[in-house]
Design a protein around this motif. Structure first.
Motif, PDB file in Angstrom:
ATOM      1  N   ILE A  49      37.205  66.750  14.356  1.00  0.00           N
ATOM      2  CA  ILE A  49      37.565  67.270  13.041  1.00  0.00           C
ATOM      3  C   ILE A  49      38.767  68.187  13.204  1.00  0.00           C
ATOM      4  O   ILE A  49      38.963  68.796  14.265  1.00  0.00           O
ATOM      5  N   ALA A  50      39.576  68.286  12.169  1.00  0.00           N
ATOM      6  CA  ALA A  50      40.846  68.996  12.267  1.00  0.00           C
ATOM      7  C   ALA A  50      40.662  70.474  12.551  1.00  0.00           C
ATOM      8  O   ALA A  50      41.453  71.091  13.256  1.00  0.00           O
ATOM      9  N   GLU A  51      39.575  71.106  12.042  1.00  0.00           N
ATOM     10  CA  GLU A  51      39.394  72.527  12.224  1.00  0.00           C
ATOM     11  C   GLU A  51      39.070  72.877  13.673  1.00  0.00           C
ATOM     12  O   GLU A  51      39.352  73.974  14.139  1.00  0.00           O
ATOM     13  N   CYS A  52      38.434  71.955  14.401  1.00  0.00           N
ATOM     14  CA  CYS A  52      38.086  72.205  15.789  1.00  0.00           C
ATOM     15  C   CYS A  52      39.108  71.626  16.763  1.00  0.00           C
ATOM     16  O   CYS A  52      39.383  72.222  17.817  1.00  0.00           O
ATOM     17  N   ASP A  53      39.605  70.466  16.467  1.00  0.00           N
ATOM     18  CA  ASP A  53      40.548  69.788  17.362  1.00  0.00           C
ATOM     19  C   ASP A  53      41.787  69.327  16.577  1.00  0.00           C
ATOM     20  O   ASP A  53      41.998  68.130  16.360  1.00  0.00           O
ATOM     21  N   PRO A  54      42.612  70.274  16.139  1.00  0.00           N
ATOM     22  CA  PRO A  54      43.788  69.888  15.335  1.00  0.00           C
ATOM     23  C   PRO A  54      44.782  69.027  16.098  1.00  0.00           C
ATOM     24  O   PRO A  54      45.545  68.280  15.492  1.00  0.00           O
ATOM     25  N   ASP A  55      44.782  69.127  17.442  1.00  0.00           N
ATOM     26  CA  ASP A  55      45.739  68.321  18.212  1.00  0.00           C
ATOM     27  C   ASP A  55      45.280  66.892  18.394  1.00  0.00           C
ATOM     28  O   ASP A  55      46.044  66.021  18.829  1.00  0.00           O
ATOM     29  N   VAL A  56      43.988  66.632  18.094  1.00  0.00           N
ATOM     30  CA  VAL A  56      43.437  65.288  18.270  1.00  0.00           C
ATOM     31  C   VAL A  56      43.463  64.507  16.956  1.00  0.00           C
ATOM     32  O   VAL A  56      43.785  63.320  16.920  1.00  0.00           O
ATOM     33  N   VAL A  57      43.099  65.214  15.902  1.00  0.00           N
ATOM     34  CA  VAL A  57      43.044  64.543  14.595  1.00  0.00           C
ATOM     35  C   VAL A  57      44.470  64.309  14.095  1.00  0.00           C
ATOM     36  O   VAL A  57      45.274  65.253  14.053  1.00  0.00           O
ATOM     37  N   PRO A  58      44.804  63.073  13.785  1.00  0.00           N
ATOM     38  CA  PRO A  58      46.167  62.817  13.291  1.00  0.00           C
ATOM     39  C   PRO A  58      46.396  63.505  11.954  1.00  0.00           C
ATOM     40  O   PRO A  58      45.519  63.578  11.103  1.00  0.00           O
ATOM     41  N   LYS A  59      47.594  64.059  11.845  1.00  0.00           N
ATOM     42  CA  LYS A  59      47.944  64.723  10.607  1.00  0.00           C
ATOM     43  C   LYS A  59      48.224  63.702   9.510  1.00  0.00           C
ATOM     44  O   LYS A  59      48.838  62.672   9.754  1.00  0.00           O
ATOM     45  N   VAL A  60      47.703  64.002   8.382  1.00  0.00           N
ATOM     46  CA  VAL A  60      47.927  63.117   7.222  1.00  0.00           C
ATOM     47  C   VAL A  60      49.158  63.606   6.476  1.00  0.00           C
ATOM     48  O   VAL A  60      49.174  64.733   5.958  1.00  0.00           O
ATOM     49  N   GLU A  61      50.187  62.816   6.537  1.00  0.00           N
ATOM     50  CA  GLU A  61      51.409  63.186   5.822  1.00  0.00           C
ATOM     51  C   GLU A  61      51.182  63.038   4.321  1.00  0.00           C
ATOM     52  O   GLU A  61      50.555  62.072   3.856  1.00  0.00           O
ATOM     53  N   PRO A  62      51.654  63.974   3.573  1.00  0.00           N
ATOM     54  CA  PRO A  62      51.503  63.845   2.109  1.00  0.00           C
ATOM     55  C   PRO A  62      52.254  62.620   1.602  1.00  0.00           C
ATOM     56  O   PRO A  62      53.308  62.250   2.113  1.00  0.00           O
ATOM     57  N   ALA A  63      51.644  61.995   0.650  1.00  0.00           N
ATOM     58  CA  ALA A  63      52.292  60.803   0.074  1.00  0.00           C
ATOM     59  C   ALA A  63      53.609  61.206  -0.585  1.00  0.00           C
ATOM     60  O   ALA A  63      53.697  62.274  -1.212  1.00  0.00           O
ATOM     61  N   PRO A  64      54.626  60.397  -0.382  1.00  0.00           N
ATOM     62  CA  PRO A  64      55.912  60.742  -1.010  1.00  0.00           C
ATOM     63  C   PRO A  64      55.792  60.726  -2.534  1.00  0.00           C
ATOM     64  O   PRO A  64      55.016  59.960  -3.108  1.00  0.00           O
ATOM     65  N   ALA A  65      56.526  61.611  -3.106  1.00  0.00           N
ATOM     66  CA  ALA A  65      56.520  61.665  -4.571  1.00  0.00           C
ATOM     67  C   ALA A  65      57.051  60.340  -5.125  1.00  0.00           C
ATOM     68  O   ALA A  65      58.002  59.762  -4.588  1.00  0.00           O
ATOM     69  N   PRO A  66      56.408  59.845  -6.142  1.00  0.00           N
ATOM     70  CA  PRO A  66      56.879  58.567  -6.705  1.00  0.00           C
ATOM     71  C   PRO A  66      58.313  58.703  -7.242  1.00  0.00           C
ATOM     72  O   PRO A  66      58.672  59.712  -7.844  1.00  0.00           O
ATOM     73  N   VAL A  67      59.079  57.707  -6.916  1.00  0.00           N
ATOM     74  CA  VAL A  67      60.470  57.689  -7.385  1.00  0.00           C
ATOM     75  C   VAL A  67      60.512  57.070  -8.781  1.00  0.00           C
ATOM     76  O   VAL A  67      59.987  55.973  -9.001  1.00  0.00           O
ATOM     77  N   ALA A  68      61.093  57.800  -9.653  1.00  0.00           N
ATOM     78  CA  ALA A  68      61.179  57.287 -11.028  1.00  0.00           C
ATOM     79  C   ALA A  68      62.039  56.032 -11.067  1.00  0.00           C
ATOM     80  O   ALA A  68      63.112  55.970 -10.459  1.00  0.00           O
ATOM     81  N   ALA A  69      61.516  55.038 -11.703  1.00  0.00           N
ATOM     82  CA  ALA A  69      62.273  53.781 -11.811  1.00  0.00           C
ATOM     83  C   ALA A  69      63.519  54.002 -12.657  1.00  0.00           C
ATOM     84  O   ALA A  69      63.502  54.739 -13.643  1.00  0.00           O
ATOM     85  N   ALA A  70      64.607  53.395 -12.196  1.00  0.00           N
ATOM     86  CA  ALA A  70      65.852  53.509 -12.962  1.00  0.00           C
ATOM     87  C   ALA A  70      65.677  52.828 -14.318  1.00  0.00           C
ATOM     88  O   ALA A  70      65.035  51.778 -14.416  1.00  0.00           O
ATOM     89  N   PRO A  71      66.201  53.446 -15.336  1.00  0.00           N
ATOM     90  CA  PRO A  71      66.064  52.813 -16.660  1.00  0.00           C
ATOM     91  C   PRO A  71      66.759  51.462 -16.694  1.00  0.00           C
ATOM     92  O   PRO A  71      67.787  51.253 -16.040  1.00  0.00           O
ATOM     93  N   ALA A  72      66.165  50.562 -17.392  1.00  0.00           N
ATOM     94  CA  ALA A  72      66.769  49.225 -17.506  1.00  0.00           C
ATOM     95  C   ALA A  72      68.108  49.345 -18.206  1.00  0.00           C
ATOM     96  O   ALA A  72      68.271  50.125 -19.152  1.00  0.00           O
ATOM     97  N   PRO A  73      69.121  48.609 -17.715  1.00  0.00           N
ATOM     98  CA  PRO A  73      70.433  48.683 -18.365  1.00  0.00           C
ATOM     99  C   PRO A  73      70.356  48.175 -19.806  1.00  0.00           C
ATOM    100  O   PRO A  73      69.579  47.280 -20.123  1.00  0.00           O
ATOM    101  N   ALA A  74      71.154  48.801 -20.613  1.00  0.00           N
ATOM    102  CA  ALA A  74      71.192  48.376 -22.017  1.00  0.00           C
ATOM    103  C   ALA A  74      71.719  46.953 -22.100  1.00  0.00           C
ATOM    104  O   ALA A  74      72.612  46.561 -21.334  1.00  0.00           O
ATOM    105  N   PRO A  75      71.153  46.147 -22.957  1.00  0.00           N
ATOM    106  CA  PRO A  75      71.645  44.767 -23.063  1.00  0.00           C
ATOM    107  C   PRO A  75      73.104  44.742 -23.494  1.00  0.00           C
ATOM    108  O   PRO A  75      73.545  45.565 -24.293  1.00  0.00           O
ATOM    109  N   ALA A  76      73.827  43.825 -22.901  1.00  0.00           N
ATOM    110  CA  ALA A  76      75.244  43.693 -23.252  1.00  0.00           C
ATOM    111  C   ALA A  76      75.378  43.269 -24.712  1.00  0.00           C
ATOM    112  O   ALA A  76      74.590  42.459 -25.200  1.00  0.00           O
ATOM    113  N   PRO A  77      76.347  43.852 -25.391  1.00  0.00           N
ATOM    114  CA  PRO A  77      76.514  43.465 -26.806  1.00  0.00           C
ATOM    115  C   PRO A  77      76.914  41.999 -26.918  1.00  0.00           C
ATOM    116  O   PRO A  77      77.620  41.461 -26.069  1.00  0.00           O
ATOM    117  N   LYS A  78      76.415  41.382 -27.933  1.00  0.00           N
ATOM    118  CA  LYS A  78      76.751  39.983 -28.151  1.00  0.00           C
ATOM    119  C   LYS A  78      78.227  39.861 -28.529  1.00  0.00           C
ATOM    120  O   LYS A  78      78.737  40.678 -29.297  1.00  0.00           O
TER     121      LYS A  78
END
Length: 229
Positions: A61-90
């Motif tokens: 367990i991490a509290e007793c053996d921190p060097d043995v238990v692999p560290k859990v990296e925090p999940a990366p913050a979700p990247v906001a999807a780029a807005p869809a381009p505006a449709p080209a005018p006809k």
């Protein structure tokens, strides 16, 4: 022999260590560490966890053996999807193509169209004008018709001007009788004012030879402007 009495300070120190160890103990749900009756991990006086013979790195367990238990990296913050381009005018619709033009010109040799010095149409002249009327009839509409009579330089200016005007009027009347109509239909006589370029006829000549040389100047032109179908 009676053991020496334990000093009060020693007892207090031991109790504080036990209390601290108990406070810092963590409840564990496997048999890898020694636990107390409440399931808390037992610790030494230096706050180290006591491992059992069942201990494996997988049970650490991490509290007793921190060097043995692999560290859990925090999940990366979700990247906001780029807005869809505006449709080209006809694209704007293309304008309709302009209607085709129906412009043409015709030249009638005066000597083949009229008797010498006269303004009455010959049968050959009527045939030529019938062809002009037929071509004009293929147009969807006629915007203008201009008939111009011309003479050579033989004779008086006044006589030539009148003859050229009379011939232009006769051609106009004949075309109208064949169905050629326009709100802008004119007949003009210019006499000898507009000779054909290159027809000079200089030097001494008999009247007959001069008349033959100047023949290209004796003419009637018809210019039609219109819109095709």
């Amino acid at each position: 022999m009676m053991p020496k009495s334990i000093s009060a300070r020693t007892v207090v120190t031991a109790l504080l260590s036990l209390t601290a160890a108990t406070a810092m103990a963590q409840v564990v749900n496997n048999d890898a560490y020694l636990t107390d009756t409440r399931g808390n991990v037992s610790r030494s006086g230096t706050n180290l966890c006591w491992r059992t013979a069942e201990w494996t790195p997988a049970k650490a367990i991490a509290e007793c053996d921190p060097d043995v238990v692999p560290k859990v990296e925090p999940a990366p913050a979700p990247v906001a999807a780029a807005p869809a381009p505006a449709p080209a005018p006809k694209p704007a619709p293309l304008p309709p193509p302009p209607p085709p033009k129906c412009d043409f010109s015709a030249t009638l040799a005066a000597d083949a169209t009229f008797a010498f010095g006269k303004s009455a149409l010959t049968p050959g002249a009527k045939k030529q004008l019938d062809a002009v009327a037929s071509k004009a009839g293929s147009c969807a509409s006629i915007s203008s018709v201009r008939v111009v009579g011309h003479t050579d330089r033989i004779g008086t200016d006044k006589g030539n001007l009148k003859l050229s005007q009379d011939r232009a009027n006769v051609v106009k009347a004949y075309l109208e009788s064949k169905g050629v109509k326009s709100a802008n239909f004119e007949a003009v006589g210019v006499g000898k004012a507009e000779p054909v370029a290159g027809v000079t006829c200089e030097g001494k000549m008999t009247k007959a030879k001069l008349a033959a040389c100047l023949a290209p100047n004796r003419r009637v032109t018809v210019d039609v402007a219109g819109v095709g179908k």
